[in-house]
Design an enzyme around this catalytic site. Structure first.
Site, PDB file in Angstrom:
ATOM      1  N   ASP A   3      90.224  68.628 161.941  1.00  0.00           N
ATOM      2  CA  ASP A   3      90.913  69.388 162.979  1.00  0.00           C
ATOM      3  C   ASP A   3      91.459  68.502 164.086  1.00  0.00           C
ATOM      4  O   ASP A   3      91.502  68.879 165.242  1.00  0.00           O
ATOM      5  CB  ASP A   3      89.969  70.467 163.546  1.00  0.00           C
ATOM      6  N   HIS A  32      94.891  73.424 157.989  1.00  0.00           N
ATOM      7  CA  HIS A  32      95.768  72.743 158.935  1.00  0.00           C
ATOM      8  C   HIS A  32      96.541  73.822 159.680  1.00  0.00           C
ATOM      9  O   HIS A  32      96.935  74.824 159.097  1.00  0.00           O
ATOM     10  CB  HIS A  32      96.788  71.865 158.203  1.00  0.00           C
TER      11      HIS A  32
END
Ligand code: GDP
Length: 421
Positions: A3, A32
């Site tokens: 992340d 994503h």
């Protein structure tokens, strides 16, 4: 450890003349997030280049879940993104995730041996792959369905509940239907990648997880089930090292991780009040809650020993740092671990792969001042507050690595680009 904003930067880079983006590892366990035409786009298995009219490939080492992939495609189609056979290509020799892998993952995660997985069946699909029992699209479409049925029979033998068996068989039927829907998208990605390279076209390879989670170079037992390093890129795309032109690493200035044991994250912040401030409000595009799971992520200070290890294992050419705009959420100062010290006070500059060794090490921090005010509209390095510039310079000097791009907000244009064009 995930992340960092890899998707957002691969999405940005993909628009710079690449012929294709190749997703080289992982599966539906990744997430994503990036912004496209003002909308939040979440991808799991689909490469981040999908918003451009270029090719997108899912290459050999990925673990493909056809049911989840179709769901993901439908969501993106509603956002106006099109999937064209011949342009979106899934390797027919990638191993496939079967419903029984997901079920086994769920059973394990709900039991005493939970590892904090995302329950997408990745671990069990990877295990079958390396036991050479895995299933690929090639086998499926050439009628070698025995492999699937063998797996299914083995799984049902472990089940005593007839309802569970019925459900699993139904799911396998849906899985087979999903494979038929995806049939036009499977192909030989090695062949296609080489035809691009032969035509002097450039391909951007995108990972699913961060380097620190590599099955071999991450903390043993704590990572993911695949190779997430540049070595993994070569293998998954089926290319030699001379094709590698540039290696970008992406690091978030305040780290986070979802899942895994807290000890594998030595710079984690245990002060829950501070951690909550850093996470930001749940639901915000850039807040620190898992995209696939919704779980609050562990947050912690940037770890330069880990980045040094990432630099050497991957041969990084430059670093992209993200969320500079969020650094001030830590308060008046931010901490950065420059290295570790062992019990004898010896300096350790690289994160080890052994959890036992890591446990004996203490991060040594440098505290740097933060700044006031919103920096999201700044596009030039020299226009940043002095403290922000010093933070970037400090990281760059410690790692002996240029910082090529800086994220100052979640949107694509909220970037400071320091590359020479
Ligand atoms: P990935 O798995 O590495 O691609 O990371 P994710 O996409 O899961 O998470 C990154 C999140 O942070 C996304 O929601 C991005 O929009 C956001 N993000 C990325 N870079 C920045 C940045 O520089 N500033 C802010 N505020 N958010 C960012």
């Amino acid at each position: 450890m995930g992340d960092e904003g890899k998707g957002r930067f691969t999405n940005l880079l993909a628009g710079e003349g690449y012929a294709a983006v190749a997703r080289f590892n992982g599966g539906a366990n990744a997430g994503h997030t990036f912004e496209h035409n003002g909308e939040e786009i979440n991808t799991h298995q689909i490469p981040s280049g999908i918003t451009y009219g270029i090719d997108n490939y899912i290459t050999n080492s990925s673990l493909v879940d056809p049911v989840a992939l179709i769901d993901e495609m439908r969501v993106l189609e509603r956002a106006g993104i099109e999937f064209e056979p011949g342009r979106f290509i899934i390797s027919a020799s990638a191993n496939l995730v079967l419903p029984l892998h997901i079920m086994l993952d769920e059973i394990r995660e709900n039991g005493a041996h939970a590892q904090g997985s995302t329950k997408r069946g990745i671990r069990f699909a990877a295990a079958d792959k390396y036991q050479r029992d895995g299933v690929t699209a090639e086998q499926f479409f050439s009628g070698q369905m025995d492999v699937v049925f063998e797996q299914l029979t083995r799984a049902t033998e472990q089940l005593t509940d007839s309802e569970q068996i019925r459900e699993l068989i139904q799911k396998h039927q849906n899985w087979a239907n999903a494979m038929q829907v995806l049939a036009p998208f499977f192909g030989d990605t090695v062949e296609i990648v080489h035809s691009q390279l032969d035509a002097d076209n450039h391909i951007l390879a995108e990972g699913a997880q961060s380097s620190g989670l590599d099955i071999e170079h991450g903390i043993h037992g704590e990572g993911t089930s695949s190779h997430v390093t540049v070595g993994g890129v070569l293998n998954s795309l089926g290319v030699g090292p001379h094709y590698v032109r540039e290696v970008f690493g992406v690091a978030k200035l305040i780290k986070s991780r979802v899942g895994g044991t807290p000890e594998s994250f030595p710079t984690r912040i245990e002060d829950e009040e501070l951690a909550a401030k850093i996470r930001g409000p749940k639901g915000a595009i850039d807040s620190e809650y898992g995209k696939s799971t919704g779980r609050a992520r562990m947050v912690g200070w940037l770890d330069l020993a880990e980045l040094r290890q990432t630099k050497r294992v991957n041969g990084l050419g430059s670093l992209i740092v993200t969320k500079l705009d969020c650094v001030s959420s830590a308060g008046e100062t931010v901490k950065i671990a420059t290295h570790y010290e062992d019990a004898n006070g010896e300096v350790v500059e690289h994160t080890p792969t052994s959890m036992d060794k890591l446990r004996e090490l203490k991060p040594v921090y440098q505290e740097l001042p933060t700044w006031n005010g919103n920096i999201q509209d700044i596009r030039r390095f020299r226009s940043l507050p002095g403290e922000a510039r010093d933070l970037i310079k400090f990281i760059s000097a410690e790692l002996d690595l240029p910082v090529s791009m800086i994220g100052v907000g979640p949107n694509k244009e909220q970037t400071i680009d320091r590359r020479r064009k």
